[in-house]
Design a protein around this motif. Structure first.
Motif, PDB file in Angstrom:
ATOM      1  N   GLN A 271       0.817  -1.216   0.000  1.00  0.00           N
ATOM      2  CA  GLN A 271       0.000   0.000   0.000  1.00  0.00           C
ATOM      3  C   GLN A 271       0.849   1.264   0.000  1.00  0.00           C
ATOM      4  N   GLN A 272       2.112   1.137   0.462  1.00  0.00           N
ATOM      5  CA  GLN A 272       2.980   2.311   0.600  1.00  0.00           C
ATOM      6  C   GLN A 272       3.852   2.568  -0.626  1.00  0.00           C
ATOM      7  N   VAL A 273       3.917   1.606  -1.523  1.00  0.00           N
ATOM      8  CA  VAL A 273       4.797   1.749  -2.691  1.00  0.00           C
ATOM      9  C   VAL A 273       4.209   2.760  -3.669  1.00  0.00           C
ATOM     10  N   GLU A 274       5.057   3.706  -4.111  1.00  0.00           N
ATOM     11  CA  GLU A 274       4.608   4.701  -5.071  1.00  0.00           C
ATOM     12  C   GLU A 274       4.436   4.078  -6.449  1.00  0.00           C
ATOM     13  N   ALA A 275       3.385   4.485  -7.134  1.00  0.00           N
ATOM     14  CA  ALA A 275       3.120   3.951  -8.471  1.00  0.00           C
ATOM     15  C   ALA A 275       4.144   4.489  -9.467  1.00  0.00           C
ATOM     16  N   VAL A 276       4.749   3.576 -10.213  1.00  0.00           N
ATOM     17  CA  VAL A 276       5.720   3.927 -11.250  1.00  0.00           C
ATOM     18  C   VAL A 276       5.513   2.969 -12.416  1.00  0.00           C
ATOM     19  N   PRO A 277       5.501   3.468 -13.659  1.00  0.00           N
ATOM     20  CA  PRO A 277       5.430   2.552 -14.805  1.00  0.00           C
ATOM     21  C   PRO A 277       6.561   1.533 -14.762  1.00  0.00           C
TER      22      PRO A 277
ATOM     23  N   LEU B  76       5.585  10.027 -17.131  1.00  0.00           N
ATOM     24  CA  LEU B  76       5.827  10.972 -16.039  1.00  0.00           C
ATOM     25  C   LEU B  76       4.587  11.119 -15.160  1.00  0.00           C
ATOM     26  N   ASN B  77       3.419  11.150 -15.782  1.00  0.00           N
ATOM     27  CA  ASN B  77       2.182  11.240 -15.002  1.00  0.00           C
ATOM     28  C   ASN B  77       1.971   9.999 -14.141  1.00  0.00           C
ATOM     29  N   GLY B  78       2.461   8.876 -14.619  1.00  0.00           N
ATOM     30  CA  GLY B  78       2.323   7.633 -13.865  1.00  0.00           C
ATOM     31  C   GLY B  78       3.373   7.450 -12.800  1.00  0.00           C
ATOM     32  N   THR B  79       4.326   8.383 -12.715  1.00  0.00           N
ATOM     33  CA  THR B  79       5.396   8.306 -11.718  1.00  0.00           C
ATOM     34  C   THR B  79       5.020   9.214 -10.557  1.00  0.00           C
ATOM     35  N   GLN B  80       4.527   8.616  -9.488  1.00  0.00           N
ATOM     36  CA  GLN B  80       3.977   9.398  -8.391  1.00  0.00           C
ATOM     37  C   GLN B  80       5.029  10.088  -7.537  1.00  0.00           C
ATOM     38  N   ALA B  81       6.306   9.889  -7.872  1.00  0.00           N
ATOM     39  CA  ALA B  81       7.359  10.585  -7.127  1.00  0.00           C
ATOM     40  C   ALA B  81       7.264  12.091  -7.299  1.00  0.00           C
ATOM     41  N   CYS B  82       6.547  12.539  -8.327  1.00  0.00           N
ATOM     42  CA  CYS B  82       6.400  13.981  -8.551  1.00  0.00           C
ATOM     43  C   CYS B  82       4.955  14.253  -8.968  1.00  0.00           C
ATOM     44  N   THR B  83       4.117  14.584  -8.012  1.00  0.00           N
ATOM     45  CA  THR B  83       2.682  14.737  -8.290  1.00  0.00           C
ATOM     46  C   THR B  83       2.305  16.143  -8.753  1.00  0.00           C
TER      47      THR B  83
ATOM     48  N   VAL C 255      13.486  15.551 -13.758  1.00  0.00           N
ATOM     49  CA  VAL C 255      12.628  14.372 -13.808  1.00  0.00           C
ATOM     50  C   VAL C 255      13.107  13.383 -12.749  1.00  0.00           C
ATOM     51  N   PRO C 256      12.230  12.929 -11.865  1.00  0.00           N
ATOM     52  CA  PRO C 256      12.660  11.994 -10.828  1.00  0.00           C
ATOM     53  C   PRO C 256      12.717  10.554 -11.338  1.00  0.00           C
ATOM     54  N   LEU C 257      13.570   9.767 -10.762  1.00  0.00           N
ATOM     55  CA  LEU C 257      13.617   8.311 -10.863  1.00  0.00           C
ATOM     56  C   LEU C 257      13.958   7.762 -12.245  1.00  0.00           C
ATOM     57  N   LEU C 258      13.303   8.278 -13.298  1.00  0.00           N
ATOM     58  CA  LEU C 258      13.500   7.733 -14.650  1.00  0.00           C
ATOM     59  C   LEU C 258      14.962   7.737 -15.086  1.00  0.00           C
ATOM     60  N   PRO C 259      15.717   8.823 -14.849  1.00  0.00           N
ATOM     61  CA  PRO C 259      17.118   8.814 -15.296  1.00  0.00           C
ATOM     62  C   PRO C 259      17.915   7.643 -14.730  1.00  0.00           C
ATOM     63  N   ARG C 260      17.729   7.350 -13.446  1.00  0.00           N
ATOM     64  CA  ARG C 260      18.485   6.248 -12.842  1.00  0.00           C
ATOM     65  C   ARG C 260      18.013   4.901 -13.381  1.00  0.00           C
ATOM     66  N   ILE C 261      16.727   4.754 -13.606  1.00  0.00           N
ATOM     67  CA  ILE C 261      16.207   3.507 -14.192  1.00  0.00           C
ATOM     68  C   ILE C 261      16.833   3.283 -15.564  1.00  0.00           C
ATOM     69  N   LEU C 262      16.955   4.351 -16.354  1.00  0.00           N
ATOM     70  CA  LEU C 262      17.511   4.221 -17.702  1.00  0.00           C
ATOM     71  C   LEU C 262      18.982   3.842 -17.676  1.00  0.00           C
TER      72      LEU C 262
END
Length: 270
Positions: free
Chosen positions: A14-20, A66-73, A139-146
């Motif tokens: 329940q606590q995990v942020e939604a990310v594609p 980006l909209n699906g990445t809840q790290a930045c609402t 942009v949060p998170l995506l750069p590190r994932i890439l």
């Protein structure tokens, strides 16, 4: 199965942020690369109108990711995506200079097609440059994932926060590590196993410069380890294989490790 354990996992979900998915994010980046470099594309030739349409699709797809990445609402994701694609021609020119550096610097490279399609160094650099551009747009998170996606494919670990100049050449590449606050100039060549890392520091220093600076026209051979935010490798220097370096060297330096090797002849019976 223990009910308390299952309840713990339930609450954690329940606590995990939604990310594609990582696959969706990496597929988007790979599609960008394939449009820029048809050498990597799986489709046939596209018309100008089709190219424009495809870039528009990818711009909208980035907004959805980006909209699906809840790290930045509260981010303006439409503006970020628009800015990324507006600057894409400049990124393309930089990547072409990287291709040129590889082609000119590697005697084994026969043509640009081979470099773009087959060289892991170019693959890692192209994903890094996309990730770095997104990072500059906050942009949060995506750069590190890439960049971790490229790491998993090539063994080349480039943090998206690193600053890397033009005409960058990674030869072979497996095992290269480039830390977050590394600064690399133009016309730099790295061989496999090079580490541009940090000395051990406390977490409080996470936002300071912890990784070295490598100036223009430097060659660093395989297995070299260069550490520390105050360490500067002066321009036109050559760092030999297996060197351990934690202090700056002036421009035009030749730094090498001098191991002792003993050869005893006639000791093995044939």
């Amino acid at each position: 199965m223990d009910k308390n354990f299952l309840q713990h996992l339930f609450h954690k979900q329940q606590q995990v942020e939604a990310v594609p998915s990582n696959a969706a994010i990496s597929d988007w980046a790979m599609n960008v690369v394939a449009l820029l470099f048809p050498e990597r594309a799986e489709t046939g030739t596209l018309s100008v109108a089709q190219l424009a349409s495809r870039f528009t699709e990818l711009e909208h797809e980035l907004v959805q990711i980006l909209n699906g990445t809840q790290a930045c609402t509260d981010c303006n994701n439409e503006m970020r995506s628009r800015s990324f694609f507006k600057d894409l021609p400049q990124l393309y020119e930089t990547l072409n200079r990287d291709v040129s550096a590889i082609l000119q610097g590697d005697p084994a490279a026969t043509n640009e097609f081979e470099v773009i399609r087959a060289y892991p160094g170019f693959f890692a650099i192209s994903i890094y440059r996309i990730a770095h551009a997104l990072l500059l747009l906050q942009v949060p998170l995506l750069p590190r994932i890439l960049t971790e996606f490229a790491h998993s494919k090539t063994g080349i670990d480039i943090h998206p926060g690193a600053t890397i100049g033009e005409y960058f050449f990674i030869d072979h590449g497996t095992g290269i590590v480039i830390g977050e606050t590394t600064v690399i100039g133009n016309h730099v060549k790295l061989y496999q196993g090079v580490t541009l890392g940090a000395l051990s520091v406390s977490k409080e220093l996470a936002h300071t410069k912890r990784h070295p600076t490598v100036e223009d026209h430097v060659v660093i051979y395989s297995g070299a380890t260069i550490l520390g935010g105050e360490t500067i490798v002066g321009h036109h220097s050559v760092i030999g294989g297996n060197v351990w370096l934690t202090a700056s060297v002036p421009p035009g330096s030749l730094v090498f490790h001098n191991p002792e090797i003993t050869v005893l002849e006639g000791k093995i019976l044939i």
